[in-house]
Design an enzyme around this catalytic site. Structure first.
Site, PDB file in Angstrom:
ATOM      1  N   HIS A 134       0.839  -1.191   0.000  1.00  0.00           N
ATOM      2  CA  HIS A 134       0.000   0.000   0.000  1.00  0.00           C
ATOM      3  C   HIS A 134       0.874   1.241   0.000  1.00  0.00           C
ATOM      4  O   HIS A 134       1.931   1.263   0.637  1.00  0.00           O
ATOM      5  CB  HIS A 134      -0.926  -0.004   1.228  1.00  0.00           C
ATOM      6  CG  HIS A 134      -2.093  -0.921   1.067  1.00  0.00           C
ATOM      7  ND1 HIS A 134      -3.380  -0.481   1.031  1.00  0.00           N
ATOM      8  CD2 HIS A 134      -2.151  -2.258   0.901  1.00  0.00           C
ATOM      9  CE1 HIS A 134      -4.190  -1.510   0.864  1.00  0.00           C
ATOM     10  NE2 HIS A 134      -3.467  -2.594   0.788  1.00  0.00           N
ATOM     11  N   LYS A 572     -13.633   4.994   7.243  1.00  0.00           N
ATOM     12  CA  LYS A 572     -13.944   6.111   6.338  1.00  0.00           C
ATOM     13  C   LYS A 572     -15.451   6.236   6.156  1.00  0.00           C
ATOM     14  O   LYS A 572     -15.994   7.338   6.056  1.00  0.00           O
ATOM     15  CB  LYS A 572     -13.262   5.873   4.996  1.00  0.00           C
ATOM     16  CG  LYS A 572     -13.561   6.903   3.912  1.00  0.00           C
ATOM     17  CD  LYS A 572     -12.686   6.657   2.700  1.00  0.00           C
ATOM     18  CE  LYS A 572     -13.073   7.555   1.538  1.00  0.00           C
ATOM     19  NZ  LYS A 572     -14.197   7.023   0.776  1.00  0.00           N
TER      20      LYS A 572
END
Length: 914
Positions: A134, A572
Site C-alpha cells: 500500500h 472512512k
C-alpha cells in the site's frame, strides 16, 4: 514551544520510556555536526525558528534535517526498547516479558491447563502476517538500509569492551552514516513500479525475516519445554503477501507481474536455503573415523550419492566426511531446483526437489544421523534451525494472495454471459443482485465441462481477469500450491459476487474434478469493507455455506472459510467508534454462522498503520476480539511504513513477531478456557447506542456539501499524490468523488493537517448523548465499561491518544487555505465543536486533567516530537499556499520539492502516513 526541539530532557531514560537517552543525545549531536558543516545557516531553524527568510531550497534542507531527526529518534527508541526487554529478561526472567511465549505459557500453567490442551491449541493455529505494498511508505530502500546500519552501530556502541580510541572511531563511522543519510535524496524521483515493490518486500526477508522467523518458533519450543516439559510444537507461523498479486484498482499489476512475483519469491527462498545448506556444509567437518555412523544414515547417504549421478566425485571430494557428502547432494538438488525455477520449469525439474517437504525429509535424515552418532546438540543448534526455516518459508517465501474487486469480476462475468449465450456486446446482462443472474451462475457451476470452452471473443479486460485464474492453474504445478494464498474479492456485496469467482475458477480449470462440478481447489475469500457490507456479511456467508459446492470446497481445504474484514473503509464510511463496533459484531455473528454450518470462520484483519485504519497495539487489539473468533488461521495485513518499523531490524522483528503470535495464542487459550457468552449484553446494548450516535454525528460531517471543497483546500490531499510512494493510484477508478477516494489518502491528508477526524470524530457526541439520555446510571455504566470491556477501553484509549496529537490552532491555519469563508467557518466550526466535546468527555471518563496523562511513555514521545512537527506543519501551510499560487514553473518546482519533504517529515514525526 521549547527553545531547542532537538534537545533531550535528562530524565528521558529515568522515566522508564523505551529509548536510550545517551543514544539519542549522541545521534542528535552528530546530526547537528553534519548540518553545521554543510549549512550552518540552518541551525536556527533546527532550534525552533520559522525559516521564513530561507529560500525554498534551503528550507527544504532544514525540513530534511528535521525529518532525519525523527528517523534517528525512532531508531534510538527501537534500540532502547530492545535494551529494556533484555534488562527485564535478565533480572526477572523471560516469563516477566508481556507478549512473550514464556509469559503466555507461564500464565497457562498457573491457570491449570494441561500440556495436551496447550498442544491442541497450537496444532490448530496458524498466524500469518501479510505484507502489502500500500502506498504509505515514504522512505526509499536506500534510506532503510542506512537506518539499519545506524541501528547496528548503536548496538556496537553498547559494548563496554571498546577503548576510548576504538569508541571514537565507531562514533566517526556513525557520523559518516548520518552524513550519508543527510546527503541521500529522500524523495523518490519516480514512482516505483510493481517489480520494485516486490523487491522492496523481499528486502525485509533477506535482511531479517529469514533469520528471525525460525528463532520465534524456537522461542515457543523453549517456553513449552520450560513450563510443560515438552517441545517440538507444530509450526504455527507463516508469511503472506499481496505485493504483485493485489490488482484491486492497480492497473499495473498484470498477469505477467503476478507470474514474476511468484518466481522471485520462490527464488528468494531457494537461494536462502542454499546459502544455509552451504554454511552448514562448510561447518560440519565431522570425519567418519571419529564416530559410529548408523546403518540408516549410511543407507540414506548411499541412496543420495546414487541419485546424484556423481556419487564417486562427491565422495572423492569429501573423503571420510559422510555428513558433508550428504549435504553436497542436498546442495546439488537445490542448485537444480533453482536452475529449473529460473527457467520456469518448476516441478518438471529432473534432479531437483519437487517440493519443500522432500528437503525437510532430507534434513530430518541428517538430523537423525547426527543424533544416532551422539551428536544431538550439533543437530539441535545447526540442523533444526535450518529445518524450521524450510518448514516456515517452504519454496515460496510467502503465500501470495491475489485480490480483485467485484466490479472488475462482474464485468468479466457479464462478458462471459454474452459469449456463452451468443449475445452482442450491447445487450445488458441481468442485474447482479437478482434471481436471474444467480440462477445463471448456479446453472453454469452445475454444468459438467468436457474441456476448456472457446472464449476467444472476450474483451481484453475480461480476458486479463480470466487469465489470472488460468495463470494460477498453470503455475501451481510449477511453484506448488503453498505459493498461493487465497483469491480475495474486495467490495463483496452479495453471495452472487462470490459465486461468480467460483465460476471463473471453474473456467480456468481450478476445480478438483475433471467435470468441474464437485469442488473448487482455490480458496476464495470475500472482503467486507463498508459498514453496510459488514452488516450484510453474516447473511451472505450463511447463504454461501448452505450451498453444497461451497461447503464441499471449504471442507476439502481444511474446513476453514476465511473472511476478510476491512478496518480502513469501514472507518472512512462510519467513523472510528462505529467501525470498531461493527467489526466486532460482524466477527461475533460470522463465528456463529460458521458454527451453524459446521465450518470454522477465520478472519483476515485488513489493518493499516494509523489508528484510523486499525493500527492499534497488537496485543490489545487481539485481546479485544470476540471470544472464540480466532479459529485456526489468524491473518492481518502489514502495510507500508508498518513493515519497515516492525521488521527492519532483527531484534525489533523478533519482538513483533513473537508478540503477534503469542497474543493470538493467548486469546485462543482464554477462549478455550472460558465457555459461554463472549460479552455482556448490557455492554453490547450500550455500545450499540454509542455507535448509533457516533455514526450519526460522523455522517453529519462527511455528508456536508461543503466538506469536499474544505478537505481538498485545507489539506495536502492532491499534493500527496505527487509523492512517488506507491505504484497504485489514489482512487480506484480514477474518479474524483469522495466515495472513490481510497482510505489511505483520506487518513493521510487528515493527519497532515492536524484535524485527524478519522480517529475521534463523533465519539464525544455519542458519549455526551448517552449520559444525557441515561443520566447518572448511564455514566456509571460507562465507567464500568471503561474498567471491564476490552473493546470499549481500547476505543477510549486510542481516541485519547489521537486527541493528544490534534492541534486546533494549526488546523485553523490549514483552514485559512480555503478560499470560501463560508465553507471554512462552517466545516472548521463543526470540527472544533466536536473536538471540545470529545476532549471533555474522554477526560471525564478517564478521570484525568490532561490528554494522555495515563500513557507516560507515549506522552514523552510526543513531547520530543510535537514541537518539531508543529513547526513543520506551519511551514507546510505556507508552502501549500505558495505552491498553489505560484505560476512560474521553475519556482513552482522549488516549492513542490520542499512541500513534499514537509509531508515526509510530518509522517516521520507521527510514525505513520495512512
Amino acid at each position: 514551544m521549547v527553545s531547542d526541539p532537538i534537545s533531550v530532557p535528562a530524565s528521558a531514560d529515568a522515566s522508564g520510556a523505551a529509548f536510550s537517552e545517551k543514544a539519542i543525545d549522541l545521534l542528535f549531536s552528530l546530526l547537528r555536526e553534519v548540518v553545521e558543516r554543510h549549512h550552518p545557516e540552518l541551525l536556527p531553524v533546527l532550534a525552533g525558528e520559522s525559516g521564513n527568510t530561507l529560500s525554498p531550497q534551503m528550507l527544504g534542507r532544514a525540513i530534511q534535517a528535521q525529518g532525519i531527526l525523527f528517523q534517528l529518534l525512532s531508531i534510538a527508541e527501537q534500540n532502547g526498547g530492545m535494551r529494556k526487554r533484555r534488562e527485564v529478561e535478565r533480572l526477572q526472567g523471560r516469563e516477566a516479558l508481556p507478549g512473550s511465549f514464556a509469559n503466555v505459557l507461564a500464565s497457562a500453567k498457573k491457570a491449570g491447563l494441561s500440556a495436551e490442551r496447550v498442544r491442541e491449541a497450537f496444532a490448530g493455529l496458524k498466524v500469518r502476517p501479510v505484507l502489502t505494498a500500500h502506498p504509505t511508505e515514504a522512505k526509499r530502500v536506500t534510506v532503510l538500509e542506512r537506518h539499519r546500519r545506524i541501528y547496528r552501530m548503536l548496538i556496537e556502541l553498547e559494548s563496554p569492551r571498546w577503548t576510548p580510541r576504538e569508541r571514537h572511531d565507531l562514533e566517526d563511522t556513525l557520523r559518516n552514516e548520518i552524513e550519508l543519510l543527510w546527503l541521500t535524496g529522500e524523495l523518490r524521483l519516480e514512482k516505483p513500479n510493481v517489480s520494485q515493490e516486490i523487491a522492496w518486500g523481499l528486502h525485509f526477508f533477506n535482511e531479517t525475516l529469514f533469520e528471525v522467523g525460525p528463532d520465534v518458533l524456537a522461542r515457543a519450543d523453549e517456553a513449552m519445554a520450560q513450563h510443560f516439559g515438552e517441545a517440538n510444537l507444530p509450526g504455527f507461523l507463516e508469511f503472506g503477501s499481496w505485493i504483485g498479486g493485489d490488482r484491486d484498482g492497480n492497473p499495473f499489476v498484470t498477469n505477467a507481474i503476478t507470474r514474476g512475483a511468484l518466481i522471485e519469491c520462490r527464488l528468494a527462498a531457494l537461494r536462502r536455503h542454499r546459502q544455509s545448506v552451504l554454511e552448514l556444509l562448510r561447518g560440519l567437518s565431522v570425519t567418519e573415523a571419529s564416530l559410529t555412523l548408523s546403518g540408516d544414515f549410511r543407507d540414506a547417504l548411499t541412496l543420495a550419492l546414487e541419485e546424484s549421478g556423481e556419487g564417486n566425485v562427491i565422495a572423492a571430494r569429501n573423503p571420510g566426511e559422510p555428513f558433508r557428502q550428504f549435504l553436497v547432494c542436498v546442495l546439488n538438488k537445490l542448485d537444480d531446483t533453482i536452475a529449473c525455477t529460473e527457467a520456469e520449469e518448476g516441478a518438471a525439474c529432473r534432479r531437483g526437489y519437487e517440493s519443500a517437504d522432500r528437503l525437510v525429509t532430507d534434513l530430518r535424515t541428517l538430523e537423525a544421523g547426527l543424533r544416532d552418532s551422539k551428536l544431538g546438540r550439533l543437530a539441535d543448534t545447526e540442523v533444526v534451525p535450518l529445518r524450521r526455516q524450510v518448514d516456515l518459508f517452504r519454496f515460496s517465501t510467502v503465500r501470495l494472495d491475489v485480490r480483485e474487486n467485484s466490479t472488475r469480476v462482474t464485468q468479466t462475468l457479464e462478458a462471459l454471459w454474452r459469449v456463452s449465450r451468443g449475445e452482442p456486446d450491447d445487450v445488458a446482462a441481468p442485474a447482479q443482485d437478482g434471481k436471474e443472474w444467480q440462477a445463471w451462475l448456479m446453472a453454469e457451476l452445475a454444468a459438467p465441462r468436457t474441456g476448456m470452452r472457446d472464449l476467444s471473443g472476450l474483451p481484453a479486460v475480461a480476458n486479463e481477469t480470466l487469465g489470472l485464474f488460468r495463470l494460477i492453474a498453470d503455475m501451481r504445478p510449477k511453484v506448488g500450491r503453498e505459493a498461493f494464498g487465497s483469491f480475495i474479492l474486495s467490495m463483496t456485496r452479495n453471495a452472487s459476487d462470490v459465486l461468480g469467482v467460483y465460476l471463473l475458477a471453474k473456467e480456468a480449470g481450478l476445480f478438483a474434478d475433471p467435470a468441474g462440478v464437485e469442488r473448487c481447489s482455490l480458496p476464495i475469500m470475500p472482503l467486507f469493507e463498508t459498514i453496510d457490507d459488514l452488516r450484510r456479511a453474516p447473511a451472505i456467508m450463511r447463504e454461501l455455506l448452505a450451498l453444497p459446492l461451497v461447503k464441499r470446497s471449504v471442507r476439502a481445504l481444511g474446513g476453514v472459510q476465511e473472511v476478510m474484514i476491512g478496518y480502513s473503509d469501514s472507518n472512512k464510511d462510519g467513523g472510528f467508534l462505529s467501525s470498531n463496533w461493527e467489526l466486532f459484531k460482524a466477527q461475533q455473528k460470522l463465528t456463529a454462522v460458521g458454527t451453524e454450518a459446521g465450518v470454522k470462520i477465520a478472519f483476515f484483519h485488513g489493518r493499516g498503520g494509523s489508528v484510523s485504519r486499525g493500527g492499534v497495539p497488537a496485543g490489545r487489539a487481539i485481546g479485544a476480539q470476540p471470544r472464540g473468533s480466532i479459529q485456526g488461521l489468524f491473518r492481518l495485513t502489514e502495510q507500508g511504513e508498518v513493515i519497515s518499523s516492525k521488521y527492519a531490524n532483527k531484534g525489533t522483528a523478533a519482538f513483533n513477531l513473537e508478540l503477534l503470535a503469542a497474543s493470538v495464542f493467548d486469546h485462543a487459550l482464554k477462549s478455550q478456557a472460558a465457555a459461554g457468552s463472549s460479552s455482556s449484553p448490557e455492554f453490547d446494548d450500550a455500545l450499540e447506542a454509542l455507535s448509533g450516535a457516533a455514526h450519526a454525528a460522523y455522517q453529519n460531517l462527511i455528508s456536508n456539501p461543503a466538506l469536499v471543497a474544505y478537505f481538498q483546500e485545507a489539506s495536502p490531499l492532491e499534493e500527496i499524490s505527487l509523492l512517488n510512494i506507491g505504484s497504485r493510484p489514489a482512487r480506484r477508478f480514477g474518479a474524483k468523488s469522495l466515495a472513490e477516494l481510497r482510505a489511505i489518502p483520506w487518513v493521510f491528508a487528515w493527519s497532515q493537517n492536524r484535524h485527524i477526524v478519522t480517529g475521534w470524530y463523533g465519539v464525544g457526541s455519542s458519549l455526551a448523548n448517552f449520559i444525557e439520555v441515561r443520566g447518572s446510571r448511564g455514566e456509571a455504566l460507562l465507567a464500568r465499561m471503561f474498567d471491564e470491556s476490552p473493546l470499549f477501553r481500547l476505543i477510549v484509549d486510542e481516541v485519547e491518544k489521537t486527541l493528544a496529537v490534534v492541534d486546533l490552532d494549526i488546523a485553523r491555519e490549514y483552514s485559512q487555505l480555503v478560499a470560501d469563508a463560508g465553507v471554512r467557518e462552517q466545516v472548521f466550526g463543526m470540527i472544533a465543536r466536536e473536538y471540545d466535546i470529545t476532549r471533555a468527555q474522554i477526560l471525564r471518563l478517564s478521570g484525568t486533567r490532561g490528554l494522555a496523562e495515563r500513557f507516560p511513555e507515549y506522552r514523552q514521545k510526543l513531547d520530543h516530537r510535537l514541537p518539531v512537527v508543529n513547526q513543520v506543519s506551519r511551514q507546510q501551510v505556507s508552502l501549500l499556499r505558495a505552491f498553489r499560487m505560484t505560476e512560474d514553473a521553475v519556482r513552482k518546482e522549488e516549492f513542490r520539492k520542499t512541500l513534499l519533504l514537509s509531508i515526509n517529515c510530518v509522517s516521520a514525526g507521527f510514525g505513520a502516513t495512512g
